[in-house]
Every structure is written in structure tokens, then in C-alpha cells.
Design an enzyme around this catalytic site. Structure first.
Site, mmCIF file in Angstrom:
data_model
loop_
_atom_site.group_PDB
_atom_site.id
_atom_site.type_symbol
_atom_site.label_atom_id
_atom_site.label_comp_id
_atom_site.label_asym_id
_atom_site.label_seq_id
_atom_site.Cartn_x
_atom_site.Cartn_y
_atom_site.Cartn_z
ATOM 1 N N ASN A 9 0.883 -1.161 0.000
ATOM 2 C CA ASN A 9 0.000 0.000 0.000
ATOM 3 C C ASN A 9 0.922 1.212 0.000
ATOM 4 O OD1 ASN A 9 -1.516 2.171 1.054
ATOM 5 N ND2 ASN A 9 -1.579 1.273 3.114
ATOM 6 N N LYS A 11 0.160 4.205 0.519
ATOM 7 C CA LYS A 11 -0.348 5.253 1.419
ATOM 8 C C LYS A 11 -0.406 6.598 0.685
ATOM 9 C CE LYS A 11 1.541 3.047 5.474
ATOM 10 N NZ LYS A 11 1.682 3.168 6.900
ATOM 11 N N HIS A 97 -7.536 -0.320 6.898
ATOM 12 C CA HIS A 97 -6.139 -0.134 7.301
ATOM 13 C C HIS A 97 -6.125 0.596 8.646
ATOM 14 C CE1 HIS A 97 -2.119 1.603 7.515
ATOM 15 N NE2 HIS A 97 -1.753 0.554 6.791
ATOM 16 N N GLU A 99 -4.645 3.063 9.731
ATOM 17 C CA GLU A 99 -4.753 4.530 9.693
ATOM 18 C C GLU A 99 -6.193 4.964 9.419
ATOM 19 O OE1 GLU A 99 -1.534 4.885 6.928
ATOM 20 O OE2 GLU A 99 -0.211 4.182 8.520
ATOM 21 N N GLU A 169 -2.213 -6.782 10.615
ATOM 22 C CA GLU A 169 -1.240 -5.705 10.760
ATOM 23 C C GLU A 169 -1.362 -5.128 12.172
ATOM 24 O OE1 GLU A 169 -0.044 -3.978 6.780
ATOM 25 O OE2 GLU A 169 -1.926 -3.011 7.232
ATOM 26 N N GLY A 175 4.669 1.227 10.442
ATOM 27 C CA GLY A 175 5.211 2.566 10.222
ATOM 28 C C GLY A 175 6.537 2.841 10.913
ATOM 29 N N SER A 215 6.121 -3.377 9.473
ATOM 30 C CA SER A 215 7.593 -3.345 9.518
ATOM 31 C C SER A 215 8.245 -4.599 8.931
ATOM 32 C CB SER A 215 8.089 -3.097 10.944
ATOM 33 O OG SER A 215 7.733 -1.803 11.363
HETATM 34 C C1 PEP Z 1 1.354 -0.549 6.532
HETATM 35 O O1 PEP Z 1 1.221 0.635 6.721
HETATM 36 O O2 PEP Z 1 0.388 -1.246 6.218
HETATM 37 C C2 PEP Z 1 2.672 -1.176 6.682
HETATM 38 C C3 PEP Z 1 2.731 -2.460 6.708
HETATM 39 O O3 PEP Z 1 3.740 -0.318 6.767
HETATM 40 P P1 PEP Z 1 5.259 -0.663 7.141
HETATM 41 O O4 PEP Z 1 5.649 -1.931 6.461
HETATM 42 O O5 PEP Z 1 6.021 0.514 6.657
HETATM 43 O O6 PEP Z 1 5.307 -0.810 8.639
#
Ligand code: PEP
Length: 259
Positions: A9, A11, A97, A99, A169, A175, A215
Site C-alpha cells: 500500500n 499510502k 487499514h 490509519e 497488521e 510505520g 515493519s
Molecule cells: C502498513 O502501513 O500497512 C505497513 C505495513 O507499513 P510498514 O511496512 O512501513 O510498517
């Protein structure tokens, strides 16, 4: 051998030009991967979707949107209708998601409306779920995940199983300030999710792909991809450079195939 899923994604990053450069490069670099075994998808910003859907071969990289309104049309300023997204031939609808839930206050009940709308318009509904740090501290992670699944998929017929994906997630893992889940923790929660999907949809519910996100990076992707209840990786920052994402995917595939 199970199918593996790799997606990202984007974002609110990358303008149209940068998105197209990224997608074109990723498509080229990964063109040889057998799509019957390895599913790839990218979810760009809304403004890049038209151009992406015109130029990218969705047999190679499936495209999705980051959010959608549950209504087809109406007085919903600032929202995007499923019909508008369908016009672009998108295949995947990312819903819930962290967020969307925690910055914009979207509820499980909204997720349920959106999941049903997405399925009724022929999209693959990718429902994201995950517990916060606080919920983890209280020891209620399993209850939270089960609640998000049970409300999110309330009233959804098992006939839709082929068009449902789930991404686990954990909010605390996502993030720049996130800490990735350990492989042990990820497996434990993926198992809880798999069992709950079987409870909701019957035994066939176990076939729903469950992806891990939060991450994911080149240091942990190989340990995560081999977990029995992990079907794929939903990657943020570590995927936004096409060359690096290609290397991460190939390493993960090699590790998986050599186990
Ligand atoms: C996300 O925002 O869905 C995500 C997995 O981000 P990151 O891998 O950067 O933690």
C-alpha cells in the site's frame, strides 16, 4: 504448495509520475515470476489509479484502492464510489487499514458495509485487522482480532471466500515507529485468525489468504514467509523502492521453496 502473496500500500506517498515509474520498474523486474504461484499487488494513491490502470498489466501486478465508500452514489463529499473504482478495472479493495481506523475513526460496522459493497461489485476485499499496543498490554489481542473479523464479515456468505483476503497488521508494528512482530507472535495471531475464519465461514474459511504486515523488512521477511499460517507479506516502507522490493520478494520465495 500454497500460493504466496506480495503486496504494498503506497499510502499518501508518490505522485503520479513516481508511482508510474515505480510500477513500471516493478512489473519489469518481476515479470518472470509465475503468477499462478506468486500473487503481486500494489495499492497506489487515488490520483495515480487511472494512469496505473491504463498502463499496468494486471495479470502481472494487480491494482487496488486504499479505501471506498459503501454507497454507489449520493451526498458523500470527499468519498469515492465503488462504481468509480470499478470503472478503472481495479481488482482489490483495501479496507480497514489501521490509519483508516485510528486516524479517521472508521468502525467495524463501517468495515462490514464496505466489505459487502466491495464484494457485491466484484472486488477482492482485503480486510486489514490488528490490535493496538494498549489492547496487547491488556491481553485482549485475540478478542480484538476476533471482533474485527466477526463484525467485518457479518452476514457475508461463504460463497465469497474466493474474493476475500485478510491482512494482519498489528497497529504497534506499522510505520516508522513500529516494531515488527516476532515470528512466534505473528504465527500465534495468524492461527487465531485462521480459526476464526473457519468459525465464520466453515472449514473453507481456512482457504482465505492471511497476509502479515507491519515493519516487514529484508531482515525478517524470510522468517515470516515460512510461518505455517502466513500466506504472504503486505509491505510498506520496504516495498517502495522497486529494486529492493524485488530482492525481498525473491529472497522470500527462495527461502520458502528451500524449507
Ligand atoms: C502498513 O502501513 O500497512 C505497513 C505495513 O507499513 P510498514 O511496512 O512501513 O510498517
Amino acid at each position: 504448495m500454497k500460493k504466496l502473496y506480495f503486496g504494498s500500500n503506497l499510502k499518501m506517498y508518490k505522485n503520479v509520475h513516481d508511482t508510474m515509474e515505480y510500477l513500471t520498474k516493478l512489473q519489469e523486474l518481476t515479470a518472470d515470476l509465475d503468477r499462478s504461484r506468486y500473487e503481486m499487488f500494489i495499492i497506489p494513491s487515488f490520483t495515480s489509479l487511472y494512469c496505473a490502470s491504463e498502463k499496468i498489466d494486471q495479470n502481472l501486478i494487480r491494482l487496488g484502492a486504499q479505501n471506498m465508500c459503501w454507497e454507489d452514489q449520493g451526498q458523500f463529499t470527499g468519498e469515492i464510489s465503488p462504481l468509480m473504482l470499478k470503472e478503472l478495472n481495479l481488482q482489490i479493495m483495501e479496507l480497514g487499514h489501521s490509519e483508516r481506523r485510528h486516524v479517521f475513526g472508521e468502525t467495524d460496522q463501517w468495515m462490514n458495509l464496505k466489505v459487502k459493497a466491495a464484494l457485491s461489485h466484484g472486488f477482492t476485499a482485503l480486510l486489514c485487522i490488528g490490535e493496538t499496543d494498549e489492547q496487547k498490554e491488556y491481553g485482549i489481542s485475540d478478542e480484538v482480532l476476533r471482533t474485527q473479523l466477526k463484525i467485518g464479515f457479518y452476514g457475508v456468505s461463504p460463497e465469497n471466500i474466493g474474493n476475500i483476503w485478510v491482512a494482519y497488521e498489528p497497529v504497534w508494528a506499522i510505520g516508522v515507529n513500529g516494531k515488527p512482530a516476532t515470528p512466534e507472535y505473528a504465527q500465534e495471531k495468524h492461527h487465531v485468525i485462521r480459526e476464526c475464519l473457519a468459525e465464520i465461514f466453515g472449514e473453507k474459511g481456512r482457504e482465505i489468504p492471511v497476509l502479515y504486515g507491519g515493519s516487514v523488512n529484508p531482515g525478517n521477511s524470510n522468517q515470516l514467509i515460512v510461518l505455517p499460517d502466513v500466506d504472504g507479506l503486505f509491505v510498506g516502507r520496504a516495498a517502495w523502492d522497486a529494486e529492493k522490493f524485488n530482492v525481498l520478494i525473491r529472497d522470500a520465495i527462495e527461502t520458502y521453496n528451500n524449507q
